[in-house]
Write a protein that holds these residues in place. Structure first.
Motif, PDB file in Angstrom:
ATOM      1  N   MET A 113       0.844  -1.193   0.000  1.00 14.28           N
ATOM      2  CA  MET A 113       0.000   0.000   0.000  1.00 14.28           C
ATOM      3  C   MET A 113       0.884   1.249   0.000  1.00 14.28           C
ATOM      4  O   MET A 113       1.878   1.314   0.714  1.00 14.28           O
ATOM      5  CB  MET A 113      -0.892  -0.014   1.254  1.00 14.28           C
ATOM      6  N   SER A 114       0.512   2.223  -0.810  1.00 14.70           N
ATOM      7  CA  SER A 114       1.326   3.437  -0.901  1.00 14.70           C
ATOM      8  C   SER A 114       1.146   4.317   0.336  1.00 14.70           C
ATOM      9  O   SER A 114       0.183   4.169   1.093  1.00 14.70           O
ATOM     10  CB  SER A 114       0.948   4.234  -2.150  1.00 14.70           C
TER      11      SER A 114
ATOM     12  N   ASP B 225      -2.166   6.066   0.290  1.00 16.07           N
ATOM     13  CA  ASP B 225      -3.269   5.186   0.714  1.00 16.07           C
ATOM     14  C   ASP B 225      -3.276   5.012   2.230  1.00 16.07           C
ATOM     15  O   ASP B 225      -4.340   5.014   2.853  1.00 16.07           O
ATOM     16  CB  ASP B 225      -3.136   3.809   0.051  1.00 16.07           C
TER      17      ASP B 225
ATOM     18  N   GLN C 207      -6.342   6.071   4.868  1.00 14.46           N
ATOM     19  CA  GLN C 207      -7.056   5.075   5.675  1.00 14.46           C
ATOM     20  C   GLN C 207      -6.779   5.183   7.172  1.00 14.46           C
ATOM     21  O   GLN C 207      -7.436   4.518   7.975  1.00 14.46           O
ATOM     22  CB  GLN C 207      -6.693   3.670   5.194  1.00 14.46           C
TER      23      GLN C 207
ATOM     24  N   GLU D 244       3.152   7.979  -3.856  1.00 17.05           N
ATOM     25  CA  GLU D 244       2.214   7.043  -4.484  1.00 17.05           C
ATOM     26  C   GLU D 244       2.864   5.702  -4.804  1.00 17.05           C
ATOM     27  O   GLU D 244       2.209   4.799  -5.314  1.00 17.05           O
ATOM     28  CB  GLU D 244       1.649   7.662  -5.769  1.00 17.05           C
TER      29      GLU D 244
END
Length: 195
Positions: free
Chosen positions: A1-2, A5, A9, A138
């Motif tokens: 996961m970047s 992200d 979250q 990213e």
């Protein structure tokens, strides 16, 4: 996961820890010691301790002094890069929200992430081949300079640890931050020796 992200979250505690960790790693640029942000770290162990967060922030600003408008060094080369890096670090501190409301800390954590990466880029002796920090966040990491790559890994680690362990991950997040602070201290000291 970047990294982008993970920030999207993260919960309020993870976001606050992420922003704080970025700031903590850059404290050497503000002349702060290892303990200056400890009250803020301690406040994150509580589910909702905005009063302690606000007080810790007030104390940190008082001890670190200065203002967002500090002048960037004139001229070119290393002195200019370090001056600009210090201004970015001071802005991280100035922009910290007085309350740990998720909406406010998300904006702050995101800004701290970009600022910390830019600070490490400014202080790295090796050029980062990609001009866009957004692409780094990213997940496009080819050709990254060593100092920027290490900072990106630390940011990801802090968010992953907090996402997986909540308050139980704070100790590891602080350890990651201390390690990064030591690295930046060494970089600043080396640049000072080289003049």
């Amino acid at each position: 996961m970047s990294l982008v992200d993970l920030i999207a979250q993260a919960d309020e505690r993870g976001l606050a820890a992420s922003g704080l960790a970025c700031l903590d790693r850059c404290v050497p640029l503000l002349g702060g010691d290892d303990e200056v942000l400890r009250p803020l770290w301690a406040s994150l162990s509580e589910a909702d301790d905005t009063a302690d967060w606000s007080e810790g922030l007030r104390q940190a600003r008082e001890k670190l002094g200065g203002s967002e408008g500090s002048e960037v060094s004139e001229g070119s080369g290393e002195a200019s890069g370090e001056g600009e890096a210090a201004v970015l670090a001071r802005r991280m501190l100035s922009a910290a929200p007085d309350s740990r409301c998720a909406e406010k800390v998300r904006v702050w954590a995101d800004a701290c992430s970009v600022a910390a990466l830019q600070i490490h880029r400014l202080l790295d002796s090796v050029d980062d081949q990609d001009a866009s920090l957004d692409s780094r966040r990213e997940g496009r990491t080819e050709g990254m300079s060593p100092l920027v790559a290490a900072e990106l890994r630390r940011q990801v680690t802090v968010l992953e640890v907090l996402a997986g362990h909540g308050a139980g991950g704070l100790r590891r997040a602080l350890e990651v931050s201390i390690e990064g602070r030591r690295v930046l201290q060494a970089v600043v000291a080396r640049r000072a020796r080289l003049g």
